[in-house]
Design a protein around this motif. Structure first.
Motif, PDB file in Angstrom:
ATOM      1  N   ARG A  98      68.098  84.607 106.572  1.00 30.86           N
ATOM      2  CA  ARG A  98      68.016  85.094 105.192  1.00 30.86           C
ATOM      3  C   ARG A  98      66.612  85.582 104.876  1.00 30.86           C
ATOM      4  O   ARG A  98      66.421  86.644 104.287  1.00 30.86           O
ATOM      5  CB  ARG A  98      68.419  83.961 104.234  1.00 30.86           C
ATOM      6  CG  ARG A  98      68.595  84.322 102.761  1.00 30.86           C
ATOM      7  CD  ARG A  98      67.410  84.095 101.831  1.00 30.86           C
ATOM      8  NE  ARG A  98      66.554  82.980 102.097  1.00 30.86           N
ATOM      9  CZ  ARG A  98      66.522  81.869 101.386  1.00 30.86           C
ATOM     10  NH1 ARG A  98      67.345  81.694 100.380  1.00 30.86           N
ATOM     11  NH2 ARG A  98      65.638  80.928 101.665  1.00 30.86           N
ATOM     12  N   ALA A 102      65.492  89.375 103.912  1.00 31.00           N
ATOM     13  CA  ALA A 102      64.822  89.657 102.640  1.00 31.00           C
ATOM     14  C   ALA A 102      63.634  90.593 102.825  1.00 31.00           C
ATOM     15  O   ALA A 102      63.268  91.323 101.899  1.00 31.00           O
ATOM     16  CB  ALA A 102      64.372  88.359 101.977  1.00 31.00           C
ATOM     17  N   ASN A 105      65.623  94.097 103.074  1.00 33.04           N
ATOM     18  CA  ASN A 105      66.677  94.396 102.110  1.00 33.04           C
ATOM     19  C   ASN A 105      66.315  93.788 100.755  1.00 33.04           C
ATOM     20  O   ASN A 105      66.331  92.564 100.611  1.00 33.04           O
ATOM     21  CB  ASN A 105      68.013  93.847 102.616  1.00 33.04           C
ATOM     22  CG  ASN A 105      69.168  94.212 101.724  1.00 33.04           C
ATOM     23  OD1 ASN A 105      69.010  94.758 100.640  1.00 33.04           O
ATOM     24  ND2 ASN A 105      70.371  93.890 102.184  1.00 33.04           N
ATOM     25  N   PRO A 106      66.028  94.610  99.738  1.00 32.57           N
ATOM     26  CA  PRO A 106      65.649  94.060  98.433  1.00 32.57           C
ATOM     27  C   PRO A 106      66.792  93.342  97.715  1.00 32.57           C
ATOM     28  O   PRO A 106      66.561  92.589  96.768  1.00 32.57           O
ATOM     29  CB  PRO A 106      65.189  95.290  97.641  1.00 32.57           C
ATOM     30  CG  PRO A 106      65.768  96.457  98.347  1.00 32.57           C
ATOM     31  CD  PRO A 106      65.960  96.067  99.767  1.00 32.57           C
ATOM     32  N   GLU A 107      68.026  93.531  98.180  1.00 34.05           N
ATOM     33  CA  GLU A 107      69.170  92.842  97.578  1.00 34.05           C
ATOM     34  C   GLU A 107      69.223  91.365  97.975  1.00 34.05           C
ATOM     35  O   GLU A 107      69.859  90.560  97.304  1.00 34.05           O
ATOM     36  CB  GLU A 107      70.484  93.521  98.001  1.00 34.05           C
ATOM     37  CG  GLU A 107      70.626  94.940  97.485  1.00 34.05           C
ATOM     38  CD  GLU A 107      70.771  94.980  95.971  1.00 34.05           C
ATOM     39  OE1 GLU A 107      71.498  94.126  95.425  1.00 34.05           O
ATOM     40  OE2 GLU A 107      70.146  95.848  95.345  1.00 34.05           O
ATOM     41  N   VAL A 108      68.579  91.029  99.074  1.00 31.00           N
ATOM     42  CA  VAL A 108      68.562  89.645  99.550  1.00 31.00           C
ATOM     43  C   VAL A 108      67.319  88.960  98.992  1.00 31.00           C
ATOM     44  O   VAL A 108      66.199  89.380  99.284  1.00 31.00           O
ATOM     45  CB  VAL A 108      68.566  89.591 101.093  1.00 31.00           C
ATOM     46  CG1 VAL A 108      68.488  88.158 101.581  1.00 31.00           C
ATOM     47  CG2 VAL A 108      69.790  90.293 101.642  1.00 31.00           C
ATOM     48  N   THR A 109      67.531  87.935  98.185  1.00 33.12           N
ATOM     49  CA  THR A 109      66.418  87.175  97.618  1.00 33.12           C
ATOM     50  C   THR A 109      66.700  85.683  97.746  1.00 33.12           C
ATOM     51  O   THR A 109      67.834  85.275  97.997  1.00 33.12           O
ATOM     52  CB  THR A 109      66.203  87.513  96.130  1.00 33.12           C
ATOM     53  OG1 THR A 109      67.328  87.053  95.388  1.00 33.12           O
ATOM     54  CG2 THR A 109      66.006  89.002  95.916  1.00 33.12           C
ATOM     55  N   LYS A 112      69.366  84.258  95.093  1.00 32.51           N
ATOM     56  CA  LYS A 112      70.794  84.551  95.223  1.00 32.51           C
ATOM     57  C   LYS A 112      71.385  83.766  96.388  1.00 32.51           C
ATOM     58  O   LYS A 112      70.700  83.472  97.365  1.00 32.51           O
ATOM     59  CB  LYS A 112      71.020  86.045  95.475  1.00 32.51           C
ATOM     60  CG  LYS A 112      70.646  86.932  94.319  1.00 32.51           C
ATOM     61  CD  LYS A 112      70.920  88.388  94.672  1.00 32.51           C
ATOM     62  CE  LYS A 112      70.492  89.314  93.563  1.00 32.51           C
ATOM     63  NZ  LYS A 112      70.675  90.732  93.941  1.00 32.51           N
ATOM     64  N   TYR A 114      73.043  83.227  99.727  1.00 37.14           N
ATOM     65  CA  TYR A 114      73.148  83.958 100.977  1.00 37.14           C
ATOM     66  C   TYR A 114      74.112  83.181 101.866  1.00 37.14           C
ATOM     67  O   TYR A 114      73.881  82.009 102.166  1.00 37.14           O
ATOM     68  CB  TYR A 114      71.779  84.075 101.641  1.00 37.14           C
ATOM     69  CG  TYR A 114      71.780  84.889 102.906  1.00 37.14           C
ATOM     70  CD1 TYR A 114      71.744  86.271 102.856  1.00 37.14           C
ATOM     71  CD2 TYR A 114      71.816  84.274 104.147  1.00 37.14           C
ATOM     72  CE1 TYR A 114      71.742  87.031 104.028  1.00 37.14           C
ATOM     73  CE2 TYR A 114      71.809  85.021 105.313  1.00 37.14           C
ATOM     74  CZ  TYR A 114      71.774  86.398 105.250  1.00 37.14           C
ATOM     75  OH  TYR A 114      71.775  87.150 106.396  1.00 37.14           O
TER      76      TYR A 114
END
Length: 193
Positions: A98, A102, A105-109, A112, A114
């Protein structure tokens, strides 16, 4: 869900295990099928922002299989499909993947959820939120989740939540002390561990 506040360091263990039994309540008219419900366990520093979660779909024990002395034995009551058996390296590897995702990919934080499916058990899901550590587990939560589109009732029994695979290999330790007297000027004391 049920939860327990704790203060555990489980880094020296390899796995966590739990036997699970699921059945439809006798007076319930709903049709409860396999995988309609799932059980999850969360290990982390809190219940919402920093935890690992492992979820397994539940296999329902049919009515009439509750006697451990039947020809099906205890595996009918405690099916192997319902055995929760988590390798802790899977949790830490998911967190590592994860964190790498991150970076690109800015969508993976970290804030949130995972999730990935377990490669060894493809129906089981592993999730991570925040920055949990198995070195400081402050909360343990076990819960049931409804996966169907309708209201369902279920009776779940849990047995023998346990840590296994204790690492008893010896480590290294050292301790030193240094006391120096500098004539009339004073003294210096140093220690290290």
């Amino acid at each position: 869900a049920v939860y327990k506040k704790s203060n555990l360091d489980i880094r020296q263990y390899e796995r966590i295990q739990l036997f699970i039994h699921a059945e439809a309540p006798e007076l319930d008219a709903t049709q409860l099928g396999n995988n309609d419900m799932s059980l999850f366990i969360r290990l982390g520093s809190d219940y919402k922002s920093n935890y690992y979660e492992y979820e397994i779909p539940l296999t329902i024990t049919p009515e009439g299989y509750y006697d451990g002395n039947t020809t099906n034995g205890c595996k009918a009551v405690w099916p192997e499909e319902n055995m929760l058996d988590i390798d802790f390296t899977k949790l830490t590897e998911l967190k590592r993947r994860r964190n790498l995702a991150a970076n690109s990919n800015p969508e993976v934080t970290k804030t949130k959820i995972y999730s990935e499916f377990d490669e060894e058990n493809p129906k089981n899901r592993i999730s991570v939120v925040g920055n949990p550590t198995i070195g400081k587990v402050k909360t343990v939560m076990v819960g049931v989740r409804n996966n169907s589109r309708s209201t369902k009732a279920i009776e779940v029994w849990l047995n023998e939540l346990r840590l296994t695979g204790f690492n008893n290999q010896g480590g290294w330790a050292a301790q030193s002390a240094l006391n120096v007297q500098l004539s009339d000027a004073g003294s210096v004391n140093m220690s290290g561990r």
